[in-house]
Scaffold this motif. Structure first.
Motif, PDB file in Angstrom:
ATOM      1  N   ILE A 108      -0.336   7.757  -0.341  1.00 19.32           N
ATOM      2  CA  ILE A 108       0.452   6.524  -0.222  1.00 19.32           C
ATOM      3  C   ILE A 108       1.264   6.540   1.076  1.00 19.32           C
ATOM      4  O   ILE A 108       1.382   5.523   1.760  1.00 19.32           O
ATOM      5  N   VAL A 109       1.794   7.718   1.442  1.00 20.21           N
ATOM      6  CA  VAL A 109       2.541   7.828   2.715  1.00 20.21           C
ATOM      7  C   VAL A 109       1.616   7.527   3.893  1.00 20.21           C
ATOM      8  O   VAL A 109       1.983   6.821   4.837  1.00 20.21           O
ATOM      9  N   LEU A 130      -3.459 -11.641  10.205  1.00 24.84           N
ATOM     10  CA  LEU A 130      -3.856 -11.114   8.895  1.00 24.84           C
ATOM     11  C   LEU A 130      -4.914 -10.023   8.971  1.00 24.84           C
ATOM     12  O   LEU A 130      -5.275  -9.452   7.949  1.00 24.84           O
ATOM     13  N   GLN A 131      -5.414  -9.728  10.181  1.00 27.98           N
ATOM     14  CA  GLN A 131      -6.579  -8.838  10.221  1.00 27.98           C
ATOM     15  C   GLN A 131      -6.273  -7.407   9.776  1.00 27.98           C
ATOM     16  O   GLN A 131      -7.178  -6.662   9.453  1.00 27.98           O
ATOM     17  N   SER A 132      -4.991  -7.030   9.732  1.00 38.24           N
ATOM     18  CA  SER A 132      -4.707  -5.670   9.248  1.00 38.24           C
ATOM     19  C   SER A 132      -4.942  -5.585   7.736  1.00 38.24           C
ATOM     20  O   SER A 132      -5.093  -4.505   7.180  1.00 38.24           O
ATOM     21  N   ARG A 133      -4.981  -6.749   7.045  1.00 36.28           N
ATOM     22  CA  ARG A 133      -5.230  -6.735   5.593  1.00 36.28           C
ATOM     23  C   ARG A 133      -6.632  -7.228   5.240  1.00 36.28           C
ATOM     24  O   ARG A 133      -7.298  -6.672   4.383  1.00 36.28           O
ATOM     25  N   TYR A 137      -0.224   1.041   7.554  1.00 34.92           N
ATOM     26  CA  TYR A 137      -0.247  -0.412   7.311  1.00 34.92           C
ATOM     27  C   TYR A 137       1.077  -1.001   6.835  1.00 34.92           C
ATOM     28  O   TYR A 137       1.129  -2.137   6.398  1.00 34.92           O
ATOM     29  N   GLY A 138       2.149  -0.197   6.892  1.00 30.16           N
ATOM     30  CA  GLY A 138       3.468  -0.772   6.634  1.00 30.16           C
ATOM     31  C   GLY A 138       3.867  -0.761   5.175  1.00 30.16           C
ATOM     32  O   GLY A 138       3.050  -0.565   4.268  1.00 30.16           O
ATOM     33  N   TYR A 139       5.159  -1.001   4.978  1.00 32.23           N
ATOM     34  CA  TYR A 139       5.784  -0.911   3.655  1.00 32.23           C
ATOM     35  C   TYR A 139       5.158  -1.886   2.662  1.00 32.23           C
ATOM     36  O   TYR A 139       4.953  -1.576   1.506  1.00 32.23           O
ATOM     37  N   GLN A 140       4.849  -3.095   3.155  1.00 31.38           N
ATOM     38  CA  GLN A 140       4.360  -4.137   2.252  1.00 31.38           C
ATOM     39  C   GLN A 140       3.090  -3.707   1.510  1.00 31.38           C
ATOM     40  O   GLN A 140       2.890  -4.032   0.349  1.00 31.38           O
ATOM     41  N   LEU A 179       2.458   0.115  -5.078  1.00 25.34           N
ATOM     42  CA  LEU A 179       1.964   1.435  -5.499  1.00 25.34           C
ATOM     43  C   LEU A 179       3.144   2.363  -5.750  1.00 25.34           C
ATOM     44  O   LEU A 179       3.156   3.141  -6.706  1.00 25.34           O
ATOM     45  N   GLU A 180       4.172   2.274  -4.901  1.00 26.61           N
ATOM     46  CA  GLU A 180       5.359   3.122  -5.083  1.00 26.61           C
ATOM     47  C   GLU A 180       6.100   2.712  -6.355  1.00 26.61           C
ATOM     48  O   GLU A 180       6.656   3.557  -7.059  1.00 26.61           O
TER      49      GLU A 180
END
Length: 469
Positions: A188-189, A436-439, A195-198, A203-204
């Motif tokens: 998860i880290v 949005l391409q990172s998602r 890809y950032g906190y969002q 999951l956290e």
């Protein structure tokens, strides 16, 4: 002299570039690299041949029906291929950046040819974090997770991976089947860093819920000390938005359990105001004691659904499929899987089915298997799981993902419009896609629909003189 013979050297039948790549001839590849780089376009030729060969083999890898049967094997082959070419580029092509870029673009090209890649990568991680790494050191776990992250970066639909990963993580946490919390958190880290906190906040949240549930159970047990004898209950309270919960799948619990559930509900709602509880019986497990044939005792570890079915046999010698379905109200697909795992799996067949066959039919009847024997006192009766999703389940996940994408596309459009104030149609589509391409890779048609929807809701308006603005 080199330029005159390049074509022939590269394309030689049994000793050309493709042959060297297939057989990991690092020495020959290094010599070819050093020779060809003295000539203009020499390296470009090696790169072109390598890229087309890699794309071709990669395409076969991800579209071969045989290999798609085993998701873990599928991902392992991708990792092996990546490792092979990483080795060639570092040992033979002196870590040349242009070759690395060619490798990355080839992998991105063929991994996304198969729409099931995100699901398979999540299944691979699930396999490794669930049971696959017994006796393996934490360093090795880290190495495997790092390799998976390399492949994950090539996915265009990272939100689809997140959907599956959430489902698999939920099952691991709730059944206590995870290799270690550290390994889970480590991945998860890694996702959070990339890809950032969002991307990982939900999951956290799942880990936080598991911790809070332990404290809740301690409070519940101290309020009802008399419940420690006989039937006991352990509840995990999961936050609706963080977990992949299915709305209102209920099954009729046996009286002993439903009475306990009501006690917990009144305790929980008494200590928290403004909350609602709905039971997710499809995600639970149970331990029950059973006595077979000649007084042979066993402790059975089963799913909640299986417990509901087995408890019926306290008051009946035999039951038909229809009767079980009517009394328990378990959804048909789950009920069939649950009966199949208790009547058709050798060594776990606590029930006997008539007529005997591998599949469950609606005309079947079930009886307690008096001849059941196991050398262990405690027997875990797993559920026959479809390792991959079936076609209808896949469609359903797709629809859920598409539904989740709509507000994200709308939010991106509004963000861009607030900063730009005025923009033409093609530019806004390009900017939304980029944001949005990172998602995921946004579909231009879907962006268009969302723009129309925002115009209808009066968030945006068209220019009177030019419809494209």
């Amino acid at each position: 002299m080199i330029a005159d013979h390049m074509m022939r050297l590269v394309h030689m039948e049994n000793s050309g570039l493709v042959n060297m790549l297939l057989n990991d001839k690092h020495g020959d590849l290094g010599r070819m690299y050093n020779l060809f780089r003295r000539v203009p376009n020499g390296l470009a030729m090696i790169q072109d041949v390598m890229t087309s060969h890699l794309r071709e083999t990669g395409k076969q890898l991800v579209t071969d029906a045989e290999r798609l049967k085993d998701p873990v094997e599928y991902v392992q082959r991708l990792l092996d291929e990546k490792e092979k070419y990483d080795g060639i580029i570092s040992l033979a092509f002196s870590n040349d950046k242009t070759f690395q870029n060619a490798l990355n673009s080839s992998f991105e090209y063929f991994i996304n040819l198969n729409s099931r890649s995100p699901e398979f990568i999540s299944l691979f991680v699930d396999d490794k974090l669930r049971k696959g790494l017994k006796g393996v050191s934490e360093e090795d776990v880290e190495i495997i997770l790092d390799k998976v992250m390399m492949i994950f970066r090539y996915l265009q639909e990272k939100d689809v991976f997140e959907k599956y990963y959430k489902q698999h993580l939920a099952k691991r946490l709730l059944s206590g089947k995870t290799v270690s919390d550290d390994a889970e958190r480590s991945l998860i880290v890694k996702l959070k860093t990339a890809y950032g906190y969002q991307y990982t906040s939900k999951l956290e949240g799942m880990f936080t819920d598991m911790k809070t549930s332990q404290d809740t159970m301690q409070g519940f047990c101290s309020s009802y000390p008399e419940l420690t004898d006989g039937t006991t209950l352990v509840v995990q309270v999961l936050t609706m938005g963080s977990w992949p919960t299915q709305p209102s799948i209920t099954c009729h619990l046996p009286f002993e359990m439903s009475a306990l559930c009501e006690k917990f509900q009144s305790y929980y709602l008494g200590t928290h105001t403004g909350r609602r509880l709905s039971w997710q019986t499809n995600m639970g497990t149970a331990d029950i004691k059973a006595i077979f044939g000649k007084g042979q005792k066993h402790g059975l570890n089963v799913s909640t659904y299986q417990m509901c079915v087995l408890m019926l046999f306290n008051n009946a010698d035999g039951l038909s499929y229809k009767e079980i379905e009517q009394v328990t109200a378990i959804p048909a697909s789950d009920l069939k899987r649950c009966l199949q795992s208790m009547a058709c799996v050798k060594g776990k067949n606590v029930l006997r089915k008539e007529p005997m066959s591998k599949d469950i039919g609606e005309e079947d009847s079930f009886f307690v298997n008096e001849k059941f024997a196991s050398k262990f006192y405690k027997v875990k009766v797993g559920t026959v799981v479809a390792q991959k999703e079936s076609e209808p389940e896949k469609q359903e996940t797709r629809q859920r993902v598409e539904g989740d994408r709509k507000p994200q596309i709308e939010a991106a459009i509004v963000r861009i419009m607030k900063s730009r104030k005025v923009i033409d149609h093609n530019n806004i589509i390009a900017e939304v896609t980029k944001q949005l391409q990172s998602r995921f890779l946004a579909n231009p048609m879907e962006i268009k629909k969302r723009i129309e929807s925002l115009i209808e809701q009066e968030f945006l308006e068209r220019d009177n003189s030019d419809r494209k603005i």
